[in-house]
Write a protein that holds these residues in place. Structure first.
Motif, mmCIF file in Angstrom:
data_model
loop_
_atom_site.group_PDB
_atom_site.id
_atom_site.type_symbol
_atom_site.label_atom_id
_atom_site.label_comp_id
_atom_site.label_asym_id
_atom_site.label_seq_id
_atom_site.Cartn_x
_atom_site.Cartn_y
_atom_site.Cartn_z
ATOM 1 N N HIS A 70 0.801 -1.228 0.000
ATOM 2 C CA HIS A 70 0.000 0.000 0.000
ATOM 3 C C HIS A 70 0.831 1.274 0.000
ATOM 4 N N GLY A 73 0.866 3.652 -3.252
ATOM 5 C CA GLY A 73 -0.418 4.290 -3.526
ATOM 6 C C GLY A 73 -0.814 5.301 -2.478
ATOM 7 N N SER A 77 -1.414 9.203 -3.278
ATOM 8 C CA SER A 77 -2.711 9.846 -3.002
ATOM 9 C C SER A 77 -2.564 11.193 -2.316
ATOM 10 N N SER A 100 -0.835 -5.157 -6.727
ATOM 11 C CA SER A 100 -1.342 -4.099 -5.848
ATOM 12 C C SER A 100 -0.926 -2.723 -6.335
ATOM 13 N N MET A 104 -3.947 0.794 -9.381
ATOM 14 C CA MET A 104 -4.362 2.004 -8.682
ATOM 15 C C MET A 104 -5.641 2.561 -9.310
ATOM 16 N N ILE A 108 -4.963 8.372 -9.270
ATOM 17 C CA ILE A 108 -3.857 8.120 -8.341
ATOM 18 C C ILE A 108 -2.826 7.220 -9.040
ATOM 19 N N VAL A 110 0.598 5.437 -10.155
ATOM 20 C CA VAL A 110 1.920 5.068 -9.653
ATOM 21 C C VAL A 110 2.637 4.381 -10.814
#
Length: 168
Positions: A70, A73, A77, A100, A104, A108, A110
């Motif tokens: 996480h 992300g 954010s 993961s 996104m 947002i 990545v």
């Protein structure tokens, strides 16, 4: 010297992977910082970092994440800076982290490199920074030329290896 790139990892267990990014940034003479921050264990520090990075002069963030993945992300954010995610092979051959990071939600983004691809993350960050830095563009060109020379040398070495049915 103020850092332009921030390398963030969930814990120092990610250092063997992220060290490749640090070594490349060092080689390219790009000031950087390295910190361990956890989206789950230190969420307030992650928020403080992400919201203050641009003001401190950071231009690109490289974030490593394994397992739940996480961190990338969450940072993305909270900032408009480019975030490059490095999925770390800590379980499930790194596929859990890769999926993961690349999945996104809209708005947002990545940028994501391959599993344990910290070197490519550093190269991408250098390419982003080189948009406004001719000297860095030159250093990157020298680096890319060195990659070509490695392949040329490899083919020369392969040419010297003989097998009964090898034709080249």
């Amino acid at each position: 010297m103020k850092p332009l790139v921030s390398i963030i990892m969930g814990s120092t267990s990610d250092l063997p992977v992220m060290e490749k990014a640090a070594l490349f940034l060092d080689e390219m003479e790009i000031p950087f910082e390295m910190n361990a921050l956890s989206a789950h264990r230190t969420p307030e520090e992650v928020e403080r970092f992400a919201k203050g990075a641009k003001q401190r002069g950071i231009q690109v963030i490289i974030a490593a994440a394994g397992m739940a993945a996480h961190l990338c992300g969450v940072i993305a954010s909270m900032t408009t800076l480019p975030v490059i995610g490095v999925p770390v092979n800590s379980s499930l051959d790194g596929m859990d982290a890769l999926l993961s990071i690349v999945q996104m939600p809209p708005g947002i983004p990545v940028a994501t490199v391959g599993i344990n691809g910290a070197l490519n993350a550093a190269i991408l960050s250098a390419q982003i920074l080189s948009l406004n830095d001719e000297s860095l563009q030159t250093r990157l060109n020298v680096y890319k030329e060195s990659l070509k020379k490695k392949i040329i040398k490899a083919n020369e070495e392969l040419a010297g290896i003989t097998y009964q049915y090898k034709t080249n």
